[in-house]
Design a protein around this motif. Structure first.
Motif, short mmCIF file in Angstrom:
data_model
loop_
_atom_site.label_atom_id
_atom_site.label_comp_id
_atom_site.label_asym_id
_atom_site.label_seq_id
_atom_site.Cartn_x
_atom_site.Cartn_y
_atom_site.Cartn_z
N UNK A 1 0.85 -1.19 0.00
CA UNK A 1 0.00 0.00 0.00
C UNK A 1 0.89 1.24 0.00
N UNK A 2 0.63 2.14 -0.94
CA UNK A 2 1.38 3.39 -1.06
C UNK A 2 0.46 4.56 -0.75
N UNK A 3 0.93 5.47 0.09
CA UNK A 3 0.18 6.67 0.43
C UNK A 3 1.13 7.80 0.75
N UNK A 4 0.58 8.96 1.00
CA UNK A 4 1.37 10.13 1.39
C UNK A 4 1.33 10.28 2.90
N UNK A 5 2.50 10.23 3.52
CA UNK A 5 2.56 10.29 4.98
C UNK A 5 2.06 11.63 5.50
N UNK A 6 1.64 11.65 6.75
CA UNK A 6 1.14 12.88 7.35
C UNK A 6 2.26 13.91 7.44
N UNK A 7 1.95 15.14 7.09
CA UNK A 7 2.93 16.21 7.18
C UNK A 7 3.12 16.66 8.62
N UNK A 8 4.37 16.78 9.05
CA UNK A 8 4.69 17.18 10.42
C UNK A 8 5.32 18.56 10.49
N UNK A 9 5.43 19.24 9.35
CA UNK A 9 6.03 20.56 9.36
C UNK A 9 7.53 20.50 9.54
N UNK A 10 8.12 21.62 9.91
CA UNK A 10 9.57 21.67 10.14
C UNK A 10 9.88 21.05 11.49
N UNK A 11 10.82 20.13 11.50
CA UNK A 11 11.17 19.41 12.72
C UNK A 11 12.69 19.32 12.84
N UNK A 12 13.14 19.18 14.07
CA UNK A 12 14.57 19.02 14.32
C UNK A 12 15.04 17.61 14.06
N UNK A 13 16.33 17.38 14.26
CA UNK A 13 16.90 16.09 13.92
C UNK A 13 16.44 14.97 14.85
N UNK A 14 16.09 15.29 16.09
CA UNK A 14 15.64 14.25 17.00
C UNK A 14 14.29 13.69 16.58
N UNK A 15 13.38 14.55 16.19
CA UNK A 15 12.07 14.09 15.74
C UNK A 15 12.11 13.55 14.32
N UNK A 16 12.91 14.18 13.47
CA UNK A 16 12.93 13.81 12.06
C UNK A 16 13.73 12.54 11.79
N UNK B 1 24.65 23.31 27.73
CA UNK B 1 23.69 24.32 28.16
C UNK B 1 22.83 24.75 26.97
N UNK B 2 21.52 24.53 27.10
CA UNK B 2 20.53 24.98 26.11
C UNK B 2 20.81 24.44 24.71
N UNK B 3 21.47 23.29 24.63
CA UNK B 3 21.76 22.70 23.32
C UNK B 3 21.43 21.20 23.32
N UNK B 4 20.53 20.79 24.22
CA UNK B 4 20.31 19.36 24.41
C UNK B 4 19.68 18.67 23.20
N UNK B 5 18.92 19.40 22.41
CA UNK B 5 18.28 18.81 21.24
C UNK B 5 18.97 19.23 19.93
N UNK B 6 20.18 19.77 20.05
CA UNK B 6 20.91 20.23 18.86
C UNK B 6 21.44 19.04 18.07
N UNK B 7 21.81 19.30 16.82
CA UNK B 7 22.28 18.24 15.93
C UNK B 7 23.70 17.83 16.25
N UNK B 8 24.50 18.73 16.82
CA UNK B 8 25.91 18.42 17.06
C UNK B 8 26.76 18.80 15.87
N UNK C 1 15.53 10.74 14.54
CA UNK C 1 15.76 9.90 15.70
C UNK C 1 17.12 10.10 16.35
N UNK C 2 17.73 11.27 16.20
CA UNK C 2 19.02 11.54 16.84
C UNK C 2 18.86 11.48 18.36
N UNK C 3 19.96 11.18 19.04
CA UNK C 3 19.93 11.08 20.49
C UNK C 3 20.08 12.40 21.22
N UNK C 4 20.51 13.45 20.50
CA UNK C 4 20.73 14.74 21.16
C UNK C 4 22.06 14.79 21.87
N UNK C 5 22.39 15.95 22.44
CA UNK C 5 23.64 16.12 23.16
C UNK C 5 23.49 15.68 24.62
N UNK C 6 24.59 15.53 25.34
CA UNK C 6 24.51 15.06 26.73
C UNK C 6 23.65 15.98 27.59
#
Length: 207
Positions: free
Chosen positions: A104-119, A132-139, A121-126
């Motif tokens: 089955x082929x379909x168009x996935x739900x649009x999630x808008x602009x997302x960071x690397x953790x949501x898009x 400091x204030x960079x926990x969800x950054x890409x690195x 599955x990155x683990x984020x920074x320590x």
């Protein structure tokens, strides 16, 4: 490779051998055959199926002329399926049967602009050790002087979803020709009301 177009209705449950099975309901067909392509004339064999009648005023003149030339009412969606030659002028859910394996082929739900953790599955920074204030950054996204640029294709933040997705190896639980419904085991891509293409699965031994 037989197939049909339809609309995802939603999910429900059905009893099967004293077990409750989650299924996705797809309203599929009848899909008129808009055009047939042959190897002698077009270089390959295919069939063009339409789905969902649409008022003529919503189409451009070239699109409207395409439907008029083939004697078919204007359709909202057109999908071409290769190596499929239905005998009838319309394809219905009767081409499938219960227990058959499909893709089955379909168009996935649009999630808008997302960071690397949501898009991605990155683990984020320590969480500690000076972060400091960079926990969800890409690195780090590259090296320094060499090569001095970011490689093409690097996984970064951006638009998520709203792209074609194919789920393979699904099972047809039940076919209801009178209601033009397919009951497919599990979930299929896309939001309710979106277009889906159901094909026989070649990878899993389907037709």
């Amino acid at each position: 490779m037989k197939g049909i177009l339809g609309t995802k209705v939603g999910m429900t449950q059905v009893w099967r051998d004293e077990r409750l099975v989650p299924v996705t309901v797809v309203l599929a067909g009848p899909c008129p055959v808009v055009q047939r392509k042959t190897g002698e004339r077009d270089g390959y064999d295919a069939v063009q199926l339409g789905w969902d009648d649409v008022p003529a005023k919503r189409l451009t003149k070239p699109a409207l002329g395409h439907f008029e030339a083939n004697g078919v009412a204007p359709q909202r969606h057109l999908v071409e399926l290769r190596d499929f030659a239905p005998e009838e002028d319309a394809v219905t859910v009767s081409i499938f049967e219960g227990g058959e394996t499909i893709d089955v082929t379909g168009t996935s739900k649009g999630r808008g602009t997302a960071g690397t953790m949501k898009r991605w599955g990155f683990g984020g920074l320590p969480a500690t050790h000076g972060t400091k204030k960079k926990h969800r950054a890409v690195g780090s996204i590259g090296t320094g002087k060499t090569p001095g640029r970011v490689y093409k294709g690097r996984k970064m933040a951006g638009r998520t979803g709203a792209r074609p997705v194919t789920t393979v190896g699904l099972e047809v639980v039940e076919v209801r020709p009178d209601d033009n419904l397919l009951l497919i085991k599990g979930a299929v891509p896309g939001a309710n009301g979106s277009l889906v293409v159901v094909k026989g699965s070649a990878r899993k031994g389907g037709a």
